[in-house]
Design an enzyme around this catalytic site. Structure first.
Site, PDB file in Angstrom:
ATOM      1  NE  ARG A 242      30.535  32.525  24.250  1.00  0.00           N
ATOM      2  CZ  ARG A 242      29.997  33.560  23.670  1.00  0.00           C
ATOM      3  NH1 ARG A 242      29.675  34.631  24.379  1.00  0.00           N
ATOM      4  NH2 ARG A 242      29.771  33.550  22.375  1.00  0.00           N
TER       5      ARG A 242
ATOM      6  CG  HIS B  75      28.995  38.832  28.885  1.00  0.00           C
ATOM      7  ND1 HIS B  75      29.604  39.384  27.791  1.00  0.00           N
ATOM      8  CD2 HIS B  75      27.717  39.290  28.852  1.00  0.00           C
ATOM      9  CE1 HIS B  75      28.748  40.137  27.132  1.00  0.00           C
ATOM     10  NE2 HIS B  75      27.596  40.097  27.770  1.00  0.00           N
ATOM     11  CG  ASN B  76      32.965  36.610  32.309  1.00  0.00           C
ATOM     12  OD1 ASN B  76      33.119  37.829  32.327  1.00  0.00           O
ATOM     13  ND2 ASN B  76      33.260  35.868  31.248  1.00  0.00           N
TER      14      ASN B  76
ATOM     15  NE  ARG C 253      26.688  36.031  22.999  1.00  0.00           N
ATOM     16  CZ  ARG C 253      25.980  37.128  23.275  1.00  0.00           C
ATOM     17  NH1 ARG C 253      24.655  37.026  23.358  1.00  0.00           N
ATOM     18  NH2 ARG C 253      26.559  38.283  23.474  1.00  0.00           N
ATOM     19  CG  HIS C 254      26.884  35.219  28.013  1.00  0.00           C
ATOM     20  ND1 HIS C 254      27.959  35.694  27.285  1.00  0.00           N
ATOM     21  CD2 HIS C 254      25.835  36.030  27.708  1.00  0.00           C
ATOM     22  CE1 HIS C 254      27.577  36.750  26.587  1.00  0.00           C
ATOM     23  NE2 HIS C 254      26.296  36.964  26.821  1.00  0.00           N
TER      24      HIS C 254
ATOM     25  NE  ARG D 232      48.857  49.242  49.429  1.00  0.00           N
ATOM     26  CZ  ARG D 232      49.510  48.166  49.830  1.00  0.00           C
ATOM     27  NH1 ARG D 232      50.062  47.347  48.951  1.00  0.00           N
ATOM     28  NH2 ARG D 232      49.616  47.914  51.123  1.00  0.00           N
TER      29      ARG D 232
ATOM     30  CG  ASP E 123      46.078  42.308  51.837  1.00  0.00           C
ATOM     31  OD1 ASP E 123      45.417  43.367  51.676  1.00  0.00           O
ATOM     32  OD2 ASP E 123      47.029  42.004  51.093  1.00  0.00           O
TER      33      ASP E 123
ATOM     34  N   GLY F 102      46.626  39.632  43.900  1.00  0.00           N
ATOM     35  CA  GLY F 102      46.920  38.452  44.721  1.00  0.00           C
ATOM     36  C   GLY F 102      45.667  37.739  45.172  1.00  0.00           C
ATOM     37  CG  MET F 103      42.839  39.594  47.838  1.00  0.00           C
ATOM     38  SD  MET F 103      42.647  38.410  49.172  1.00  0.00           S
ATOM     39  CE  MET F 103      42.603  39.533  50.570  1.00  0.00           C
TER      40      MET F 103
ATOM     41  CB  CYS G 233      44.867  42.584  48.502  1.00  0.00           C
ATOM     42  SG  CYS G 233      45.073  42.197  46.750  1.00  0.00           S
ATOM     43  N   GLY G 234      45.819  45.266  48.149  1.00  0.00           N
ATOM     44  CA  GLY G 234      46.373  46.492  47.594  1.00  0.00           C
ATOM     45  C   GLY G 234      45.992  46.716  46.149  1.00  0.00           C
ATOM     46  CB  THR G 235      47.006  45.391  43.018  1.00  0.00           C
ATOM     47  OG1 THR G 235      47.323  44.019  43.285  1.00  0.00           O
ATOM     48  CG2 THR G 235      48.199  46.295  43.269  1.00  0.00           C
ATOM     49  N   GLY G 236      44.316  43.896  44.298  1.00  0.00           N
ATOM     50  CA  GLY G 236      43.311  42.898  43.958  1.00  0.00           C
ATOM     51  C   GLY G 236      43.898  41.709  43.215  1.00  0.00           C
TER      52      GLY G 236
END
Length: 146
Positions: free
Chosen positions: A136, A98-99, A132-133, A109, A8, A70-71, A65-68
């Protein structure tokens, strides 16, 4: 590797910096916007990035975005997306190992360009560890009804 980018207005400058990193790394990318400093709504850019990754059109996505926040919230509404909001290189590595995060969210920001560039390099260069990941990550998919 193919990466799709979106931001954004609050993430526009950092996105331009990240594009230079992708070019240096010889990573193919598409920028779905935004491309101006005028106020826009982050879901309008998070959704197309998430959909393109979920459909397999792109290997990974990067949202800014500003903080990440909302995205990342928006992207994680799309089935098959594991978007990680990352503020340091260790978390970038773990989100991949892991994810198996397929979208990276950053905040212009709250994260300086030098750190953000390091995060992107680490995130793109880190492979999923499996083992193992995998079990999960499969449980996450089951929650989505995949």
């Amino acid at each position: 590797m193919k990466v799709v980018l979106g931001s954004d207005h609050g993430g526009l400058k950092l996105k331009e910096s990240i594009k230079k990193v992708l070019e240096e790394m010889n990573v193919m990318y598409e920028d779905v916007g935004c491309d101006c400093p005028d106020s826009v709504d982050y879901p309008d850019y998070a959704l197309p990035v998430a959909e393109k990754v979920a459909k397999g059109e792109f290997d990974r996505g990067i949202l800014i975005c500003g903080t990440g926040i909302g995205m990342s919230i928006t992207a994680n509404k799309v089935r098959g997306i594991r978007c990680a909001l990352v503020t340091d290189e260790y978390s970038a590595r773990m989100s991949r190992e892991h994810n198996n995060a397929n979208i990276l969210a950053l905040g212009e920001r709250v994260t300086g360009p030098g750190l953000a560039e390091g995060i992107v390099r680490t995130w793109l260069n880190t492979e999923f560890a499996g083992g193992r990941h995998e079990r999960r990550v499969e449980k996450i998919g089951a929650l989505e009804g995949e």
